[in-house]
Design a protein around this motif. Structure first.
Motif, short mmCIF file in Angstrom:
data_model
loop_
_atom_site.label_atom_id
_atom_site.label_comp_id
_atom_site.label_asym_id
_atom_site.label_seq_id
_atom_site.Cartn_x
_atom_site.Cartn_y
_atom_site.Cartn_z
N GLU A 1 0.86 -1.18 0.00
CA GLU A 1 0.00 0.00 0.00
C GLU A 1 0.89 1.23 0.00
N VAL A 2 0.35 2.32 -0.50
CA VAL A 2 1.15 3.54 -0.65
C VAL A 2 1.38 4.19 0.71
N VAL A 3 2.65 4.50 0.99
CA VAL A 3 3.00 5.29 2.18
C VAL A 3 3.04 6.76 1.80
N SER A 4 3.73 7.07 0.70
CA SER A 4 3.82 8.45 0.23
C SER A 4 4.23 8.45 -1.24
N ILE A 5 3.92 9.55 -1.91
CA ILE A 5 4.33 9.75 -3.30
C ILE A 5 5.03 11.10 -3.40
N ASP A 6 6.22 11.08 -3.95
CA ASP A 6 6.96 12.32 -4.19
C ASP A 6 6.56 12.84 -5.57
N PRO A 7 5.90 14.00 -5.65
CA PRO A 7 5.39 14.47 -6.94
C PRO A 7 6.46 15.08 -7.86
N GLU A 8 7.67 15.26 -7.36
CA GLU A 8 8.66 16.04 -8.09
C GLU A 8 9.01 15.44 -9.45
N LEU A 9 9.25 14.13 -9.49
CA LEU A 9 9.67 13.50 -10.74
C LEU A 9 8.58 13.60 -11.80
N VAL A 10 7.34 13.30 -11.42
CA VAL A 10 6.23 13.36 -12.37
C VAL A 10 5.99 14.80 -12.82
N ALA A 11 6.00 15.73 -11.87
CA ALA A 11 5.79 17.13 -12.21
C ALA A 11 6.87 17.65 -13.16
N LEU A 12 8.10 17.19 -12.95
CA LEU A 12 9.20 17.61 -13.83
C LEU A 12 8.96 17.13 -15.25
N LEU A 13 8.50 15.89 -15.39
CA LEU A 13 8.26 15.33 -16.72
C LEU A 13 7.16 16.09 -17.45
N TYR A 14 6.00 16.28 -16.80
CA TYR A 14 4.93 16.91 -17.55
C TYR A 14 5.14 18.41 -17.73
N SER A 15 5.98 19.02 -16.89
CA SER A 15 6.29 20.44 -17.11
C SER A 15 7.19 20.63 -18.32
N HIS A 16 7.83 19.55 -18.79
CA HIS A 16 8.66 19.59 -19.99
C HIS A 16 7.97 18.89 -21.16
N ASP A 17 6.65 18.81 -21.09
CA ASP A 17 5.82 18.28 -22.18
C ASP A 17 5.97 16.78 -22.40
#
Length: 296
Positions: A158-174
């Motif tokens: 089960e999920v303890v935590s998710i770090d949004p930085e990696l995903v946000a970095l990807l979609y901010s660069h299209d």
């Protein structure tokens, strides 16, 4: 051949109808759980990829979380191993976990990435182990009949935590992130996590505008089999209490409810067997599934 006047008018109306939705959702994040028949039917697969690319090109930020149960079962059979389920959860011993990682993190993930890229997108595949961005722990499954006891189903997490930085970095660069639901524990161990759960938690973490769950059903149906939509949290609670919502739909709708309770604007349960269901739900007035929002 030029369009007839009536056909041209109809097509123009459809395109015009999409405009306010494109304006409203421009720059917003939409988390899409991709699974079911939409992943195995070739025509639906191609349509899904085109829909995702179009949404990205008109300014939305789609993030894909995918399943892969049928593909896992196929490979298990090929190596002479039978898939075992308890309370709907796959028992995942070490050997099964290796196959889950191969299928979800490799075969299925890269197939989706390739499809999206083929249709003009820029997709990047990830598992939760990349950058350790999905932290997980072993799931304790309560025994259905023995109070206070738990069943060991192996490396199911089960999920303890998710770090949004990696995903946000990807979609901010299209780029379009395509995520396999595999988490990582404190000692680097892998965990197989329900894809609906990962999608919901990711939508909450990214403060998504929408969580969209593609399923093999039309959505939430009333007792007469009619599609229900525009549901509030309170209304869904009533439908569960009176038995309208039951069985396998309860875990899925519970995840949708949890997301809207924790800041996601709307959750959608839609029929992935309908061609271009994603576009129809996001960019048209009627949609094709069940929309759930926070209480008014």
């Amino acid at each position: 051949m030029p369009l007839s006047a009536s056909t041209a008018k109809e097509k123009a109306a459809i395109l015009s109808e999409a405009l306010p939705y494109i304006q409203r959702f421009h720059g917003k994040t939409i988390v899409i759980k991709y699974g079911g028949n939409a992943m195995t039917d070739e025509k639906l697969k191609q349509g899904f990829a085109r829909d995702v690319v179009l949404l990205k090109l008109v300014g939305l930020n789609p993030v894909i979380v995918h399943g892969g149960g049928p593909q896992i079962n196929d490979l298990l059979k090929r190596v002479g191993k039978e898939g075992v389920f308890v309370q709907g959860m796959r028992v995942t011993d070490r050997e099964t976990m290796e196959i889950v990682e191969m299928v979800l993190g490799g075969l299925v993930n890269k197939d989706i990435v390739n499809l999206i890229n083929h249709h003009g997108g820029r997709a990047v595949g990830l598992t939760g182990k990349d950058g350790e961005f999905i932290q997980a722990k072993k799931l304790k499954l309560k025994h259905a009949e023995k109070a206070g006891e738990y069943i060991d189903i192996g490396q199911v997490g089960e999920v303890v935590s998710i770090d949004p930085e990696l995903v946000a970095l990807l979609y901010s660069h299209d780029f379009i992130p395509v995520i396999a639901p595999i988490g990582v524990g404190e000692q680097g161990e892998s965990y197989n996590i329900n894809a609906d759960l990962v999608a919901g938690k990711l939508a909450e973490t990214l403060k998504a505008e929408k969580l969209i769950l593609l399923t093999n059903t039309a959505g939430v149906l009333d007792k007469e089999g009619e599609l229900l939509t525009g549901l509030t949290v309170a209304r869904v609670d009533e439908l569960i209490a009176d038995g309208t919502i039951s069985g396998g739909m309860i875990p899925k709708i519970s995840m949708a409810l949890e997301a809207v309770k924790n800041g996601v604007k709307t959750s959608h349960i839609i029929d992935g067997q309908v061609e271009h269901a994603l576009l129809l739900e996001v960019l048209t007035d009627e949609g094709v599934g069940t929309l759930i929002r926070a209480n008014d």
